[in-house]
Design a protein around this motif. Structure first.
Motif, PDB file in Angstrom:
ATOM      1  N   CYS A 131       0.839  -1.203   0.000  1.00 35.75           N
ATOM      2  CA  CYS A 131       0.000   0.000   0.000  1.00 35.75           C
ATOM      3  C   CYS A 131       0.873   1.252   0.000  1.00 35.75           C
ATOM      4  N   MET A 132       0.609   2.139  -0.941  1.00 34.12           N
ATOM      5  CA  MET A 132       1.416   3.340  -1.125  1.00 34.12           C
ATOM      6  C   MET A 132       0.767   4.538  -0.433  1.00 34.12           C
ATOM      7  N   VAL A 145      -2.883   1.613   4.621  1.00 35.29           N
ATOM      8  CA  VAL A 145      -2.693   0.549   5.610  1.00 35.29           C
ATOM      9  C   VAL A 145      -3.158  -0.773   5.007  1.00 35.29           C
ATOM     10  N   CYS A 146      -2.286  -1.774   5.043  1.00 36.67           N
ATOM     11  CA  CYS A 146      -2.561  -3.078   4.439  1.00 36.67           C
ATOM     12  C   CYS A 146      -3.327  -3.970   5.414  1.00 36.67           C
ATOM     13  N   ARG A 147      -4.389  -4.619   4.893  1.00 35.28           N
ATOM     14  CA  ARG A 147      -5.140  -5.620   5.653  1.00 35.28           C
ATOM     15  C   ARG A 147      -5.212  -6.899   4.833  1.00 35.28           C
ATOM     16  N   CYS A 199      -6.960   3.301   2.236  1.00 37.30           N
ATOM     17  CA  CYS A 199      -6.224   4.468   1.727  1.00 37.30           C
ATOM     18  C   CYS A 199      -6.572   5.736   2.507  1.00 37.30           C
ATOM     19  N   PRO A 200      -5.598   6.646   2.672  1.00 36.17           N
ATOM     20  CA  PRO A 200      -5.899   7.944   3.290  1.00 36.17           C
ATOM     21  C   PRO A 200      -6.722   8.803   2.342  1.00 36.17           C
ATOM     22  N   GLN A 201      -7.250   9.884   2.877  1.00 41.21           N
ATOM     23  CA  GLN A 201      -8.087  10.790   2.089  1.00 41.21           C
ATOM     24  C   GLN A 201      -7.354  11.254   0.832  1.00 41.21           C
ATOM     25  N   LEU A 202      -8.082  11.290  -0.277  1.00 42.03           N
ATOM     26  CA  LEU A 202      -7.612  11.752  -1.588  1.00 42.03           C
ATOM     27  C   LEU A 202      -6.799  10.716  -2.351  1.00 42.03           C
ATOM     28  N   TRP A 203      -6.552   9.530  -1.764  1.00 39.90           N
ATOM     29  CA  TRP A 203      -5.823   8.495  -2.492  1.00 39.90           C
ATOM     30  C   TRP A 203      -6.748   7.312  -2.745  1.00 39.90           C
ATOM     31  N   CYS A 217      -3.558   2.343  -3.377  1.00 42.71           N
ATOM     32  CA  CYS A 217      -3.568   3.772  -2.994  1.00 42.71           C
ATOM     33  C   CYS A 217      -2.608   4.571  -3.865  1.00 42.71           C
ATOM     34  N   GLU A 218      -2.553   4.216  -5.151  1.00 41.19           N
ATOM     35  CA  GLU A 218      -1.567   4.830  -6.035  1.00 41.19           C
ATOM     36  C   GLU A 218      -2.087   6.057  -6.777  1.00 41.19           C
ATOM     37  N   THR A 219      -3.396   6.305  -6.720  1.00 38.87           N
ATOM     38  CA  THR A 219      -3.992   7.374  -7.526  1.00 38.87           C
ATOM     39  C   THR A 219      -4.440   8.527  -6.642  1.00 38.87           C
ATOM     40  N   TYR A 220      -3.965   9.728  -6.989  1.00 39.94           N
ATOM     41  CA  TYR A 220      -4.353  10.938  -6.253  1.00 39.94           C
ATOM     42  C   TYR A 220      -5.664  11.450  -6.823  1.00 39.94           C
TER      43      TYR A 220
END
Length: 251
Positions: free
Chosen positions: A122-123, A127-129, A139-143, A148-151
């Motif tokens: 996970c980029m 957080v990996c599950r 993924c955090p907000q906006l990703w 989680c590679e795309t903004y």
């Protein structure tokens, strides 16, 4: 004599007609209809969630869950017996199978795989599950995206339009922004009005009109310039130019 009763029904005379005494599961005037709504399965003979299946009017069998056996599914089968979950986890039995509960650094149906999260797939702070034999990234907000590679600028704090009075929201990162304000507004959210005419007397000749992006001095006929600081007399050299040309006010 014509044996009007079908499927093993027994004929009885009744006045000028007859009546058929039908065997179990057969109905109708001539015992012609097979009635599955009334039979030995109605007593629910199969135990532990097993399903009763009719073979004929007198016979049935039980479809049992994997964890049960016997004619009526009456015997419990320990599906975890002999399953050591690769020596890393522990086994939990279900009616239809079993689960291996694995420690954090192992995965797979029988804990036979090193954790798929060990490689940090996970980029951007995701957080990996573990999920079965694979993984899911929170993924955090906006990703977005599997890793989680795309903004994704279409979803974030600027969507709430926090900047006031025509200000433009500019993202710094997933949690921070700033506002680009017009000249006539200030403050973190462009919430304060600034009087751009304050201290501007337009050379004492005109009057000031404020705009969002600046101000204008409205000058009398005989004055010009951004702040009414130019008189026509000065510009046109007493209304006469060299070689006899006449000055024309054309600003």
């Amino acid at each position: 004599d014509s044996n009007p009763c079908m499927n093993g029904g027994v004929c009885r005379e009744s006045g000028d007609s007859f009546v058929c005494d039908c065997p179990q599961l057969w109905t109708g005037d001539n015992c012609e209809t097979y009635d599955v709504t009334d039979g030995i399965c109605n007593s629910e003979p199969c135990m532990n969630g097993g399903t009763c299946v009719l073979v004929d009017s007198a016979n049935f069998y039980c479809n049992c869950w994997a964890a049960y056996s016997g004619e009526l599914c009456e015997h419990w089968v320990d599906l975890c017996q002999g399953q050591d979950c690769w020596g890393e986890g522990y086994c939990e039995a279900r009616d239809d199978g079993f689960d291996c509960v694995c420690p954090d650094d192992f995965a797979g149906t029988t804990c036979n795989l090193a954790s798929v999260c060990d490689s940090n797939p996970c980029m951007n702070g995701g957080v990996c599950r573990e999920s079965g034999d694979s993984f899911v990234c929170d993924c955090p907000q906006l990703w977005t995206g599997d890793n989680c590679e795309t903004y994704d600028v279409t979803d974030g704090i600027c969507n709430s339009e926090p900047c006031m009075n025509g200000g433009t929201c500019v993202l710094v990162d997933s949690a921070n922004f700033y506002c680009n304000c017009w000249a006539a507004y200030s403050g973190e959210l462009c919430e304060h009005w600034v009087d751009l005419c304050q201290g501007q007397d337009c050379w004492g000749e005109g009057y000031c009109e404020a705009r969002d992006d600046g101000f204008d001095c409205v000058c009398p006929d005989d004055f010009a310039g951004t702040t009414c600081n130019l008189g026509w007399l000065l510009i046109c050299f007493d209304n006469v130019l060299f070689n006899g040309l006449t000055c024309r006010q054309d600003l």
